[in-house]
Design a protein around this motif. Structure first.
Motif, PDB file in Angstrom:
ATOM      1  N   GLN A 241       1.046  -1.074  -0.012  1.00 24.09           N
ATOM      2  CA  GLN A 241      -0.190   0.083   0.085  1.00 24.09           C
ATOM      3  C   GLN A 241       0.855   1.356   0.012  1.00 24.09           C
ATOM      4  O   GLN A 241       2.120   1.358   0.280  1.00 24.09           O
ATOM      5  N   ARG A 319      -7.837  12.828   4.939  1.00 17.29           N
ATOM      6  CA  ARG A 319      -7.630  11.327   4.373  1.00 17.29           C
ATOM      7  C   ARG A 319      -8.179  11.143   3.156  1.00 17.29           C
ATOM      8  O   ARG A 319      -7.865  10.637   2.145  1.00 17.29           O
ATOM      9  N   GLU A 323      -6.310  10.035  -0.442  1.00 16.90           N
ATOM     10  CA  GLU A 323      -7.111   9.023  -1.055  1.00 16.90           C
ATOM     11  C   GLU A 323      -7.233   9.430  -2.626  1.00 16.90           C
ATOM     12  O   GLU A 323      -6.964   8.553  -3.706  1.00 16.90           O
ATOM     13  N   SER A 327      -3.813   6.643  -4.443  1.00 19.21           N
ATOM     14  CA  SER A 327      -3.821   5.772  -3.386  1.00 19.21           C
ATOM     15  C   SER A 327      -4.072   4.250  -3.896  1.00 19.21           C
ATOM     16  O   SER A 327      -4.650   4.056  -4.591  1.00 19.21           O
ATOM     17  N   GLY A 329      -4.351   2.312  -1.497  1.00 18.81           N
ATOM     18  CA  GLY A 329      -4.625   1.909  -0.077  1.00 18.81           C
ATOM     19  C   GLY A 329      -3.481   2.774   0.741  1.00 18.81           C
ATOM     20  O   GLY A 329      -2.354   2.853   0.254  1.00 18.81           O
ATOM     21  N   TYR A 331      -1.414   3.582   4.257  1.00 23.93           N
ATOM     22  CA  TYR A 331      -0.804   2.906   5.334  1.00 23.93           C
ATOM     23  C   TYR A 331       0.414   3.432   5.967  1.00 23.93           C
ATOM     24  O   TYR A 331       1.075   4.281   5.191  1.00 23.93           O
ATOM     25  N   THR A 332       0.465   3.219   7.191  1.00 23.66           N
ATOM     26  CA  THR A 332       1.766   3.825   8.039  1.00 23.66           C
ATOM     27  C   THR A 332       3.129   3.111   7.481  1.00 23.66           C
ATOM     28  O   THR A 332       4.248   3.572   8.287  1.00 23.66           O
ATOM     29  N   ASN A 339       4.139  -5.353  10.182  1.00 22.85           N
ATOM     30  CA  ASN A 339       2.923  -6.222  10.130  1.00 22.85           C
ATOM     31  C   ASN A 339       2.613  -6.676   8.623  1.00 22.85           C
ATOM     32  O   ASN A 339       2.375  -5.694   7.708  1.00 22.85           O
ATOM     33  N   GLU A 342      -0.588  -6.462   6.852  1.00 17.64           N
ATOM     34  CA  GLU A 342      -1.294  -5.238   6.336  1.00 17.64           C
ATOM     35  C   GLU A 342      -0.605  -4.672   5.325  1.00 17.64           C
ATOM     36  O   GLU A 342      -1.212  -3.604   4.580  1.00 17.64           O
ATOM     37  N   LEU A 343       0.670  -4.804   5.436  1.00 17.76           N
ATOM     38  CA  LEU A 343       1.631  -4.009   4.353  1.00 17.76           C
ATOM     39  C   LEU A 343       1.223  -3.973   2.753  1.00 17.76           C
ATOM     40  O   LEU A 343       1.020  -3.095   2.090  1.00 17.76           O
ATOM     41  N   HIS A 345      -1.941  -5.887   0.557  1.00 17.26           N
ATOM     42  CA  HIS A 345      -3.165  -6.489   0.680  1.00 17.26           C
ATOM     43  C   HIS A 345      -3.337  -7.180  -0.376  1.00 17.26           C
ATOM     44  O   HIS A 345      -4.013  -8.163  -0.565  1.00 17.26           O
TER      45      HIS A 345
END
Length: 874
Positions: A241, A319, A323, A327, A329, A331-332, A339, A342-343, A345
């Motif tokens: 993401q 946000r 987006e 984007s 997605g 993500y931090t 993680n 989550e990194l 998808h």
């Protein structure tokens, strides 16, 4: 520590430095978009030597005008010189750098170690910012950069907030910590920047030369133990993401980050304006909250710029804007740690935007869904069927009709093929024309929109002129006196309020009134026309100061080429003992499995490099090697630590060191001090592409040899061997090139439900995993002790056809690397290369033989390919 008693003063809040907002600028429109939306600095490339060759880019001739514009607006400008530079380009690079320095740019962002040396030899004070392409992940990396003369270090994107804090606190220089820069928003490279050889390996397009082909955004199948793994619609296994650090902005400020970098030199001016504006507002809000000590509440942006307070910063609205800007997605990234669930998808690798909901039903001329985000006629949409590599249905919505909890969408006649839209498909908003218009209005035209504080002091007394002193945020100071003197006021003296009203009339200038320090003595007055006149003259003086280019010290070119002088100095330093011209070449065998050790020894290999996934196995390898070599003093076993080091991974290096090998390969900056008491050679990951870089590692850090960069084709490799002693280099003739080297663990993400090594169950220990690309090639995947993954090219690459040319230039150390080959394959391959180096077999014969016997195919590899930048005219 006990809590303060009611009579004690609370402890003061720590003094926090405001980081700069650093925005990308691919062209003039992007520059204006960044400046008018609050960027403190912009970075841009020129027509050569930058890592975004597909951007429009500026030219050296543009620099004086560009820098004058930026400086008049209080904005810094950094040139990207963030590529590897080859030996035959050093002279051109020196000329280029002189022009850059003379133009008054504020810094160069540099990847190449040799270019850092060259800049510092040309100019002792021109600022160097080391690029994220230099792969700095630790305090040792920062100190390495400081030793090169760097003034700021851009950290790897993979560093967490914890890492960043540790790196800053671990710096030991008496000069204080070097400023640190981090990427705060934009596309995430799945591989470590500076360590990705995928584009080079697959197509001769080097990411280290500005020609990344973005293979990470392509679909892949996961093959485990020979069988495809059913992952449903998750096929973009290496596409993270996009990074958004908005949520962790306060933590980045606390960590002492000096610069917040927005990625996007290939993006539009609308993108630059949009993202810059969001982070400007978010940073102003965070700094105001820190100043008030109430970070838990949302405070309005500070009004020091002399304008009406804007609406409170709204994270949800921000946000949405992010987006819609771009984007995959948001993500931090790695800021909060690893993680792997989550990194990435893995559902798509292209822009989506804002998620609107899931299609519930499809009619003859409409679709219906329950909206979860705002939508209006004119917005652009795309229907996501889970196959983003195929044509997707999409277009602009003409009508939005709400019926109870359901929303019906209608489109222009013929715009969509409704037969291809099914219930269950996801709907994304990809464009918001109203937002685009608002964003464009923020920078189009010549109007000055973003203004910076001008701080004023007023001095004087009756009988003397009024003296006005101005100070800018950048440190410029100007003074002006009125032409007439102050007189005693009979009524309405010059109060602070009256001065603020009159001197704050700065419309049409790039300033707003900041602090006003009224030091007038007594009740005095001067004509309003005089105040207006002195204000106008002062602004003109400040503008002149700002527009003047930076003046950096530069050693005169009349002394001769600096690069040539550095090369001569390097060559004069006693280094590795050069073999005699008729000495037989050394064949170094690189193994990656313990069972390959005896096979390598049996072929006659007496120098062996080991790279094992588990460093605990190095002890066993060293023990067995010593049994094999007996009393042979010429035989040596070298072990290879993991390619990346991050704070807290000292235990891995202790394990490697405990093997008591004959020598160690240096792969990153931490390895230099860790193995300083032992024999050391440099690996390919040091990116040695020119003699200045090689000389730094050989002479300054005491390495015996370094491995030539895998970005070099045969002509560039020949130039390297002609520009520095050939005894300095290992040259890789045969290998499965390591393509992606990633913090992202594919094993954990797709063969477990865990987030990292603590709860993944370590599927990497139990499964043989490969990534199958669109043409059916299966690329092996390996994990190292730090759980970082490397994807290797399925096809072995050979430089056999060029061995004679390299031998003629004095090269004597050649690496032959193996991955999963059996003992028989290893022995056959090494035997044939021995014949090649003895002159018993030609390179063409060896190439044809390997091509026939290797089922996966063998390619000539990067030595044959000329990276595109070399084919460009200067």
């Amino acid at each position: 520590m006990s809590a303060p008693t009611p009579t004690e003063a609370p402890p003061p809040h720590p003094v926090l430095t405001r980081p700069e907002i650093l925005s990308p600028a691919g062209d003039w429109d992007c520059v204006r978009a960044a400046v008018e939306n609050g960027a403190d600095a912009v970075y841009f490339g020129l027509e050569r030597f930058n890592a975004r060759m597909r951007a429009k880019n500026f030219t050296v001739a543009d620099l004086p005008k560009l820098m004058e514009f930026l400086h008049r607006r209080g904005v810094r400008g950094y040139v990207t010189f963030n590529v590897l530079v080859f030996a035959d380009e050093l002279s051109a690079a020196e000329d280029y750098l002189r022009a850059i320095i003379a133009s008054g740019v504020d810094a160069a962002i540099v990847q190449d170690i040799g270019i850092c040396r060259l800049i510092r030899a040309i100019s002792p004070d021109f600022p160097i910012h080391t690029s994220t392409q230099m792969t700095v992940t630790s305090a040792a990396g920062v100190e390495f950069a400081r030793d090169l003369g760097a003034n700021l270090v851009v950290l790897a994107r993979e560093n967490s907030l914890k890492d960043i804090t540790a790196i800053r606190e671990a710096q030991q220089s008496a000069a204080g910590p070097l400023p640190l820069e981090v990427f705060v928003h934009g596309a995430l490279c799945v591989a470590y920047s500076g360590q990705c050889l995928t584009s080079e390996s697959l197509g001769g397009r080097s990411a280290n030369r500005g020609e990344c082909a973005q293979a990470c955004r392509m679909p892949y199948e996961l093959v485990s133990d020979g069988a495809p793994v059913d992952l449903g619609d998750r096929r973009y296994l290496l596409s993270p993401q996009d990074l958004s650090g908005l949520e962790v902005l306060p933590e980045l400020i606390r960590a002492g980050v000096a610069s917040l970098k927005i990625e996007g030199r290939l993006k539009s001016p609308e993108y630059v304006a949009n993202i810059t504006r969001v982070y400007r507002r978010a940073l102003d809000t965070a700094m105001a909250e820190f100043a008030s000590g109430q970070l838990s509440s949302v405070a309005p942006a500070p009004t020091a710029r002399g304008e009406a307070a804007p609406a409170p910063f709204d994270p949800q609205s921000a946000r949405y804007d992010l987006e819609m800007g771009f984007s995959r997605g948001l993500y931090t990234g790695w800021f909060r740690g690893i993680n792997n669930q989550e990194l990435a998808h893995a559902r798509f690798g292209t822009k989506r935007g804002v998620f609107l909901g899931t299609v519930t039903r499809v009619g003859r001329d409409h679709v219906a869904l329950t909206l979860v985000a705002p939508l209006k006629p004119g917005d652009g949409l795309v229907f996501d069927a889970g196959r983003p590599d195929e044509k997707e249905e999409g277009g602009r919505v003409y009508q939005v009709e709400t019926r109870g909890g359901e929303t019906v969408l209608r489109f222009g006649q013929g715009d969509l093929d409704f037969s291809r839209i099914q219930p269950g498909q996801l709907l994304w908003k990809t464009n918001d024309p109203e937002l685009d218009r608002r964003v464009r209005q923020s920078y189009e035209g010549d109007q000055i929109r973003f203004r910076r504080p001008l701080h004023l002091e007023v001095h004087g007394h009756a009988g003397a002129p009024l003296t006005l002193i101005a100070r800018t945020e950048e440190g410029h100071v100007a003074r002006m006196d009125t032409t007439s003197t102050l007189v005693v006021a009979q009524k309405q003296p010059l109060s602070t309020e009256r001065l603020r009203d009159q001197l704050g009339r700065l419309g049409g200038t790039p300033f707003v009134l900041g602090e006003l320090d009224n030091q007038l003595e007594g009740d005095v007055i001067v004509a309003v026309s005089e105040l207006n006149d002195v204000r106008r003259r002062l602004i003109t003086a400040v503008d002149t100061l700002r527009a003047a280019p930076q003046r950096w010290t530069m050693n005169p070119a009349t002394l001769g080429p600096v690069a040539a002088s550095l090369l001569a100095t390097d060559a004069a330093v006693p280094g590795p003992v050069a073999p005699a011209p008729d000495a037989p070449p050394e064949l170094i065998v690189v193994i990656r499995h313990l069972h390959q050790l005896e096979a390598a020894w049996a072929t006659g290999a007496r120098t062996i490099y080991c790279e094992f996934e588990d460093p605990k196995k190095y002890r066993e390898a060293v023990t067995r090697f010593r049994e094999l070599r007996g009393n042979d003093p010429a035989a040596s076993l070298w072990v290879i630590p993991p390619r990346v080091f991050k704070p807290g991974e000292e235990w891995i290096l202790r394990q490697v060191l405990s093997s008591e090998a004959d020598g160690y390969l240096v792969r990153n900056y931490d390895h230099l001090p860790w193995f300083a008491a032992h024999r050391r050679r440099g690996d390919f990951s040091l990116n040695v592409a020119n003699p200045l870089t090689a000389g730094h590692f050989i002479n300054h850090h005491g390495l015996e040899r370094v491995t030539a960069s895998y970005d070099l084709n045969v002509a560039q490799l020949e130039a390297l061997l002609q520009g520095a002693p050939a005894a300095w280099f290992d040259i890789t003739l045969h290998q499965h090139m390591p393509m992606f080297h990633m913090e992202h663990c594919v094993f954990c993400a797709f063969l477990s439900t865990g987030t990292d090594y603590r709860n993944c169950g370590r599927p990497c220990d139990r499964h043989d995993v490969r990534l199958r690309d669109r043409v059916g090639a299966e690329h092996p995947l390996k994990a190292d002790a730090g759980c970082r993954n490397t994807v290797y090219n399925s096809r072995a690459q050979t430089g056999a056809e060029f061995a004679d040319r390299l031998l003629a230039l004095g090269a004597r150390s050649f690496r032959i690397e193996f991955l999963n080959e059996s003992a028989d394959e290893l022995q056959r391959t090494v035997s044939r290369y021995r014949q090649l180096l003895r002159g018993e077999l030609s390179g063409g014969e060896l190439w044809r033989e390997f091509k026939l016997i290797n089922q996966l195919g063998v390619t000539r590899g990067q030595l044959e390919s000329a990276p595109p930048l070399m084919r460009r005219k200067p």
